[in-house]
Design a protein around this motif. Structure first.
Motif, PDB file in Angstrom:
ATOM      1  N   ASP A   1      33.609  46.754  30.602  1.00  0.00           N
ATOM      2  CA  ASP A   1      33.284  48.189  30.046  1.00  0.00           C
ATOM      3  C   ASP A   1      32.984  47.887  28.454  1.00  0.00           C
ATOM      4  O   ASP A   1      31.835  48.389  27.910  1.00  0.00           O
ATOM      5  N   THR A   2      33.616  46.899  28.027  1.00  0.00           N
ATOM      6  CA  THR A   2      33.324  46.525  26.592  1.00  0.00           C
ATOM      7  C   THR A   2      32.014  45.846  26.483  1.00  0.00           C
ATOM      8  O   THR A   2      31.430  46.115  25.632  1.00  0.00           O
ATOM      9  N   THR A   3      31.588  44.781  27.291  1.00  0.00           N
ATOM     10  CA  THR A   3      30.367  44.106  27.256  1.00  0.00           C
ATOM     11  C   THR A   3      29.037  45.103  27.530  1.00  0.00           C
ATOM     12  O   THR A   3      28.011  45.210  26.790  1.00  0.00           O
ATOM     13  N   ALA A   4      29.232  46.201  28.520  1.00  0.00           N
ATOM     14  CA  ALA A   4      28.360  47.198  28.677  1.00  0.00           C
ATOM     15  C   ALA A   4      28.045  47.838  27.626  1.00  0.00           C
ATOM     16  O   ALA A   4      26.936  48.319  27.256  1.00  0.00           O
ATOM     17  N   ASN A   5      29.108  48.203  26.857  1.00  0.00           N
ATOM     18  CA  ASN A   5      28.851  49.158  25.526  1.00  0.00           C
ATOM     19  C   ASN A   5      28.161  48.196  24.533  1.00  0.00           C
ATOM     20  O   ASN A   5      27.214  48.789  23.888  1.00  0.00           O
ATOM     21  N   ASN A   6      28.470  46.943  24.464  1.00  0.00           N
ATOM     22  CA  ASN A   6      27.580  46.290  23.409  1.00  0.00           C
ATOM     23  C   ASN A   6      26.104  46.214  23.849  1.00  0.00           C
ATOM     24  O   ASN A   6      25.327  46.419  22.821  1.00  0.00           O
ATOM     25  N   VAL A   7      25.977  46.032  25.109  1.00  0.00           N
ATOM     26  CA  VAL A   7      24.481  45.948  25.726  1.00  0.00           C
ATOM     27  C   VAL A   7      23.712  47.439  25.461  1.00  0.00           C
ATOM     28  O   VAL A   7      22.622  47.362  25.057  1.00  0.00           O
TER      29      VAL A   7
ATOM     30  N   SER B   1      39.099  39.812  24.615  1.00  0.00           N
ATOM     31  CA  SER B   1      40.033  38.539  24.938  1.00  0.00           C
ATOM     32  C   SER B   1      41.060  38.903  25.890  1.00  0.00           C
ATOM     33  O   SER B   1      41.519  40.133  26.515  1.00  0.00           O
ATOM     34  N   PHE B   2      41.665  37.741  26.796  1.00  0.00           N
ATOM     35  CA  PHE B   2      42.571  37.842  27.766  1.00  0.00           C
ATOM     36  C   PHE B   2      43.820  37.212  27.307  1.00  0.00           C
ATOM     37  O   PHE B   2      43.662  36.426  26.379  1.00  0.00           O
TER      38      PHE B   2
ATOM     39  N   GLY C   1      49.565  36.267  36.207  1.00  0.00           N
ATOM     40  CA  GLY C   1      48.423  37.026  36.093  1.00  0.00           C
ATOM     41  C   GLY C   1      48.136  37.478  34.613  1.00  0.00           C
ATOM     42  O   GLY C   1      48.811  36.765  33.587  1.00  0.00           O
ATOM     43  N   VAL C   2      47.109  38.006  34.078  1.00  0.00           N
ATOM     44  CA  VAL C   2      46.548  38.111  32.885  1.00  0.00           C
ATOM     45  C   VAL C   2      46.490  39.635  32.626  1.00  0.00           C
ATOM     46  O   VAL C   2      46.718  40.674  33.373  1.00  0.00           O
ATOM     47  N   ARG C   3      46.362  39.853  31.100  1.00  0.00           N
ATOM     48  CA  ARG C   3      46.169  41.392  30.713  1.00  0.00           C
ATOM     49  C   ARG C   3      45.056  41.503  29.759  1.00  0.00           C
ATOM     50  O   ARG C   3      44.986  40.291  29.169  1.00  0.00           O
ATOM     51  N   THR C   4      44.515  42.428  29.417  1.00  0.00           N
ATOM     52  CA  THR C   4      43.696  42.475  27.990  1.00  0.00           C
ATOM     53  C   THR C   4      44.457  42.162  26.963  1.00  0.00           C
ATOM     54  O   THR C   4      45.322  42.716  26.482  1.00  0.00           O
ATOM     55  N   GLY C   5      43.922  41.275  26.237  1.00  0.00           N
ATOM     56  CA  GLY C   5      44.462  41.028  24.775  1.00  0.00           C
ATOM     57  C   GLY C   5      43.995  41.791  23.562  1.00  0.00           C
ATOM     58  O   GLY C   5      43.676  43.024  23.806  1.00  0.00           O
ATOM     59  N   LEU C   6      43.402  41.245  22.742  1.00  0.00           N
ATOM     60  CA  LEU C   6      42.954  41.590  21.511  1.00  0.00           C
ATOM     61  C   LEU C   6      41.622  41.985  21.546  1.00  0.00           C
ATOM     62  O   LEU C   6      40.752  41.202  21.918  1.00  0.00           O
TER      63      LEU C   6
END
Length: 285
Positions: free
Chosen positions: A20-26, A40-41, A72-77
């Protein structure tokens, strides 16, 4: 198997936010003054298993001792990239571009009692003159959303329709009568450029504008703690130019494809974990 499901489902959520973040940049590659965001993760939890208590038997090992098991991971900053965008020449005398740090202050009349101005911050310097309905012959500089460009004191910049206006590289407003008579004078108002000490406190409020997020402020601080009015000449303003988006389309498309493959891999991991759960249930029958 439950651990596999938890790890994969958490990764799916993180990758979805990355997409979603990358698509908003595009989508904003051609938006004036747009600043891209970088997702980041971070690791949720990890445990260390020391399967070899005899350290003398691990001599010569190139990897860390034991086994590190992650969960696992989560969305970071989510960071705001303040890199300068390219200059776009327009020739409009009220198109302004900031070279370096700083934000324009844009004010909107508040609906609350007291008539305070709701201040927002933007790098989009696309302004035009708009007549003041309450003061004939007077004009303000406004953006496409109707927000007033504010001066160094936080008040809307006011212009006289009889004057020819020129904004220099320091933000000072030079005035000269349109009939050519008289000398050039300097307006007591100047374009107010502020520096945000910590861009992470900025909240995107839409229309390519930011506001201070109260929930991101440290205890005992307020918005004024992070907003500093820049001194005259501390930053440079280019008249007749707009700052383009700082989005690198090639990099964003690469990040988007990488995130999509990561999402696909974790979706398949969820499917495999579900199949193994089904096999285990059939065995118990």
């Amino acid at each position: 198997m439950n651990t596999s499901l938890f790890i994969s489902s958490g990764a799916l959520q993180s990758y979805q936010q990355k997409i979603d973040t990358t698509a908003n940049n595009v989508a904003n590659v051609n938006t004036t003054g747009f600043k891209r965001k970088d997702q980041s993760f971070s690791e949720i939890l990890a445990s260390q298993i020391n399967n070899q208590p005899r350290s003398y038997q691990e001599i010569g090992r190139l990897t860390p001792d034991g086994l590190r098991v992650g969960y696992g991971v989560r969305t970071g900053l989510t960071q705001l990239d303040m890199q300068q965008g390219q200059a776009i020449q327009t020739g409009n005398p009220f198109d302004l571009m900031i070279s370096g740090n700083g934000f324009f202050q844009v004010g909107y009349p508040s609906t609350a009692a007291g008539g305070q101005i709701d201040v927002r911050y933007t790098r989009d310097g696309n302004f035009h003159v708009s007549p003041d309905a309450n003061k004939p012959g007077s004009y303000h500089l406004v953006n496409a959303n109707g927000g007033y460009l504010l001066d160094q004191t936080g008040k809307p910049i006011e212009l006289d329709g009889q004057d020819q206006v020129n904004i220099d590289s320091t933000g000072q407003i030079q005035l000269k009568n349109k009939n050519g008579q008289g000398t050039t004078s300097i307006s007591p108002q100047q374009v107010g450029i502020v520096e945000i000490q910590n861009p992470h406190v900025l909240q995107n409020v839409g229309n390519n504008e930011f506001a201070i997020d109260p929930t991101a402020l440290a205890n005992g601080t307020n918005a004024s703690t992070y907003v500093r009015m820049m001194l005259l000449g501390e930053t440079q303003i280019s008249t007749g130019y707009l700052e383009g988006s700082n989005v690198d389309l090639g990099k964003e498309m690469t990040d988007l494809m990488t995130a999509q493959r990561g999402f696909q891999m974790n979706a398949r991991a969820v499917s495999y974990a579900d199949q193994m759960s089904g096999i285990a249930n059939n065995i118990l029958k």
